[in-house]
Design an enzyme around this catalytic site. Structure first.
Site, short mmCIF file in Angstrom:
data_model
loop_
_atom_site.label_atom_id
_atom_site.label_comp_id
_atom_site.label_asym_id
_atom_site.label_seq_id
_atom_site.Cartn_x
_atom_site.Cartn_y
_atom_site.Cartn_z
N GLY A 13 0.79 -1.22 0.00
CA GLY A 13 0.00 0.00 0.00
C GLY A 13 0.83 1.28 0.00
O GLY A 13 0.28 2.36 0.01
N CYS A 14 2.15 1.12 0.01
CA CYS A 14 3.03 2.30 -0.03
C CYS A 14 3.47 2.54 -1.47
O CYS A 14 3.77 1.59 -2.20
CB CYS A 14 4.27 2.09 0.82
SG CYS A 14 3.99 2.35 2.57
N GLN A 15 3.53 3.79 -1.84
CA GLN A 15 4.01 4.17 -3.17
C GLN A 15 5.49 3.81 -3.29
O GLN A 15 5.95 3.31 -4.30
CB GLN A 15 3.81 5.67 -3.37
CG GLN A 15 4.30 6.19 -4.70
CD GLN A 15 4.10 7.70 -4.80
OE1 GLN A 15 3.74 8.36 -3.83
NE2 GLN A 15 4.32 8.23 -5.97
N SER A 16 6.24 4.08 -2.24
CA SER A 16 7.66 3.73 -2.22
C SER A 16 7.81 2.38 -1.53
O SER A 16 6.87 1.85 -0.95
CB SER A 16 8.47 4.81 -1.50
OG SER A 16 7.89 5.10 -0.26
#
Length: 137
Positions: A48-51
């Site tokens: 769920g993290c972009q990075s």
């Protein structure tokens, strides 16, 4: 835990502009406890993290200690703040935690939607570690 949150709020209150707060987050990324290379894999990756963010937790003497890393420097600063507040706490303290500093420093409202989702995913994962350790005790 509230003492750590209040310290963070105080530190961020000296900055008027969000650009300065971002620079401070970047500076904080250097305080992040290093995660072992063996934990920089899919098993420890936050969904769920972009990075890319890896978080591990270890239970010692009834308290949880977190280590983490990220390939994005601002995200690394954010996880450093979360670790500062949550690391060294009991599983119950982490599960019950109210991370009010996030809103008080204006972090949530000044993150892009994808970064805000990532923040929530990091918090969720850290609380899941706490729940897992709580169930083992």
């Amino acid at each position: 835990m509230n003492e750590a949150q209040d310290e963070i709020i105080g530190e961020f209150s000296v900055f008027d502009e969000w650009l300065d707060k971002y620079e401070y987050l970047i500076e904080l990324s250097g305080s992040l406890p290093a995660i072992g290379e063996e934990h920089r894999n899919e098993q420890f990756l936050i969904r769920g993290c972009q990075s890319r963010v890896w978080v591990d937790a270890e239970l010692r003497d009834g308290k949880i200690y977190f280590t983490a890393d990220s390939d994005a420097i601002i995200t690394k600063g954010i996880i450093a703040l979360l670790i500062r507040v949550l690391s060294g706490r009991t599983p119950q303290e982490i599960v019950d935690s109210d991370l009010y500093f996030i809103d008080r420093i204006g972090l949530r409202e000044n993150l892009s939607p994808t970064r805000a989702n990532g923040l929530l995913a990091m918090i969720k994962q850290m609380k899941l570690y706490a729940l897992a350790y709580q169930n083992k005790q």
